[in-house]
Design a protein around this motif. Structure first.
Motif, PDB file in Angstrom:
ATOM      1  N   PRO A 193       0.818  -1.213   0.000  1.00 31.45           N
ATOM      2  CA  PRO A 193       0.000   0.000   0.000  1.00 31.45           C
ATOM      3  C   PRO A 193       0.852   1.263   0.000  1.00 31.45           C
ATOM      4  O   PRO A 193       1.949   1.281   0.563  1.00 31.45           O
ATOM      5  CB  PRO A 193      -0.808  -0.114   1.306  1.00 31.45           C
ATOM      6  N   VAL A 194       0.346   2.311  -0.630  1.00 30.84           N
ATOM      7  CA  VAL A 194       1.027   3.602  -0.625  1.00 30.84           C
ATOM      8  C   VAL A 194       1.098   4.110   0.813  1.00 30.84           C
ATOM      9  O   VAL A 194       0.070   4.222   1.482  1.00 30.84           O
ATOM     10  CB  VAL A 194       0.296   4.620  -1.517  1.00 30.84           C
ATOM     11  N   PRO A 195       2.290   4.386   1.338  1.00 30.17           N
ATOM     12  CA  PRO A 195       2.392   4.866   2.721  1.00 30.17           C
ATOM     13  C   PRO A 195       1.810   6.273   2.859  1.00 30.17           C
ATOM     14  O   PRO A 195       1.850   7.063   1.917  1.00 30.17           O
ATOM     15  CB  PRO A 195       3.898   4.853   2.989  1.00 30.17           C
ATOM     16  N   SER A 196       1.306   6.553   4.039  1.00 30.85           N
ATOM     17  CA  SER A 196       0.681   7.855   4.273  1.00 30.85           C
ATOM     18  C   SER A 196       1.719   8.903   4.647  1.00 30.85           C
ATOM     19  O   SER A 196       2.701   8.610   5.334  1.00 30.85           O
ATOM     20  CB  SER A 196      -0.355   7.750   5.398  1.00 30.85           C
ATOM     21  N   GLY A 197       1.502  10.137   4.191  1.00 28.88           N
ATOM     22  CA  GLY A 197       2.372  11.251   4.549  1.00 28.88           C
ATOM     23  C   GLY A 197       3.829  10.981   4.230  1.00 28.88           C
ATOM     24  O   GLY A 197       4.186  10.494   3.159  1.00 28.88           O
ATOM     25  N   SER A 198       4.672  11.292   5.221  1.00 32.74           N
ATOM     26  CA  SER A 198       6.117  11.105   5.047  1.00 32.74           C
ATOM     27  C   SER A 198       6.590   9.743   5.549  1.00 32.74           C
ATOM     28  O   SER A 198       7.802   9.500   5.622  1.00 32.74           O
ATOM     29  CB  SER A 198       6.875  12.207   5.801  1.00 32.74           C
ATOM     30  N   THR A 199       5.648   8.837   5.852  1.00 32.08           N
ATOM     31  CA  THR A 199       6.016   7.515   6.353  1.00 32.08           C
ATOM     32  C   THR A 199       6.903   6.782   5.359  1.00 32.08           C
ATOM     33  O   THR A 199       7.822   6.031   5.739  1.00 32.08           O
ATOM     34  CB  THR A 199       4.767   6.677   6.641  1.00 32.08           C
ATOM     35  N   GLY A 200       6.623   6.997   4.080  1.00 31.82           N
ATOM     36  CA  GLY A 200       7.383   6.297   3.049  1.00 31.82           C
ATOM     37  C   GLY A 200       8.867   6.613   3.065  1.00 31.82           C
ATOM     38  O   GLY A 200       9.677   5.840   2.535  1.00 31.82           O
ATOM     39  N   ASP A 201       9.268   7.729   3.686  1.00 30.54           N
ATOM     40  CA  ASP A 201      10.685   8.073   3.742  1.00 30.54           C
ATOM     41  C   ASP A 201      11.471   7.075   4.585  1.00 30.54           C
ATOM     42  O   ASP A 201      12.703   6.993   4.471  1.00 30.54           O
ATOM     43  CB  ASP A 201      10.865   9.477   4.334  1.00 30.54           C
TER      44      ASP A 201
END
Length: 227
Positions: A193-201
């Motif tokens: 799933p696409v991470p929310s906000g800056s979580t993907g960093d």
């Protein structure tokens, strides 16, 4: 003259160990050089299909192990870096019942180069993780074919790591008379799933060898019949 005398006094096991060490060093250096996707021209000429496939899939989006990946281009989807999990950078197999060291080593696999790209589809990201490596025969002699197990995991880093998804992939390597063969694997169905906000960093693509994946799964227990 001194080198020639040393070589004459070494036994067969010593010569094989020296050849193994030189091959490992050559594989490591090939990942750090310029030129083809495998680093040096010798790998590119000996295995054009491997380098060509990686060039077609990833272009210049690859790096040697330990090398910092290039930053994403403008308007390009950010893709987590690929990191080899600690303790999973090599896969060594020994003679049955023996530890995979010294003259009892049959073969050893290592990772020399990685690549990745990401595509967003609605609320999901589909990633492709490319892995280049090499299998080197040991003093005990490798079998004609070697099965290499690799695990790919999407992990949210931090004080307490969180595994988003994980999957095992396998590739079969046919050994040659030289005892040093490159291999490649592309994990093309890593979806999360696409991470929310800056979580993907904080996301990381962890890769590594997983010998446990080669062990057969235990047979299910038969249900007890009611009396």
């Amino acid at each position: 003259m001194r080198n020639g005398l040393m070589m004459r006094t070494m036994g067969q096991g010593g010569r094989l160990l020296m050849a193994l060490a030189l091959a490992v060093a050559g594989a490591a250096l090939s990942g750090c050089g310029g030129g083809g996707i495998l680093g040096g021209s010798s790998d590119s000429s000996s295995s054009p299909s491997i380098s060509s496939r990686f060039s077609e899939l990833f272009g210049s989006k690859s790096q040697a192990v330990g090398e910092t990946p290039p930053p994403p281009a403008e308007n390009e989807l950010s893709c987590p870096p690929v990191t080899i999990r600690a303790g999973a950078s090599t896969f060594a197999v020994g003679v049955p019942g023996k530890e995979a060291v010294g003259n009892d080593l049959r073969y050893q696999a290592s990772i020399t180069r990685t690549a990745r790209d990401c595509t967003r589809n609605g609320g999901q990201i589909t990633a492709r993780i490319g892995i280049l490596g090499r299998v080197i025969a040991g003093p005990a002699g490798a079998p004609p074919t070697v099965e290499v197990p690799l695990r790919v995991a999407v992990v949210q880093g931090g004080v307490q790591e969180k595994t988003i998804t994980t999957k095992v992939f396998r590739t079969t390597v046919t050994m040659n008379d030289q005892g040093s063969v490159p291999f490649s694997l592309v994990a093309e169905d890593v979806v999360y799933p696409v991470p929310s906000g800056s979580t993907g960093d904080a996301y990381i693509f962890y890769i590594g060898f997983d010998p446990q994946a080669l062990k057969p799964e235990p047979a299910p227990r038969a249900a007890r019949k009611k009396k």
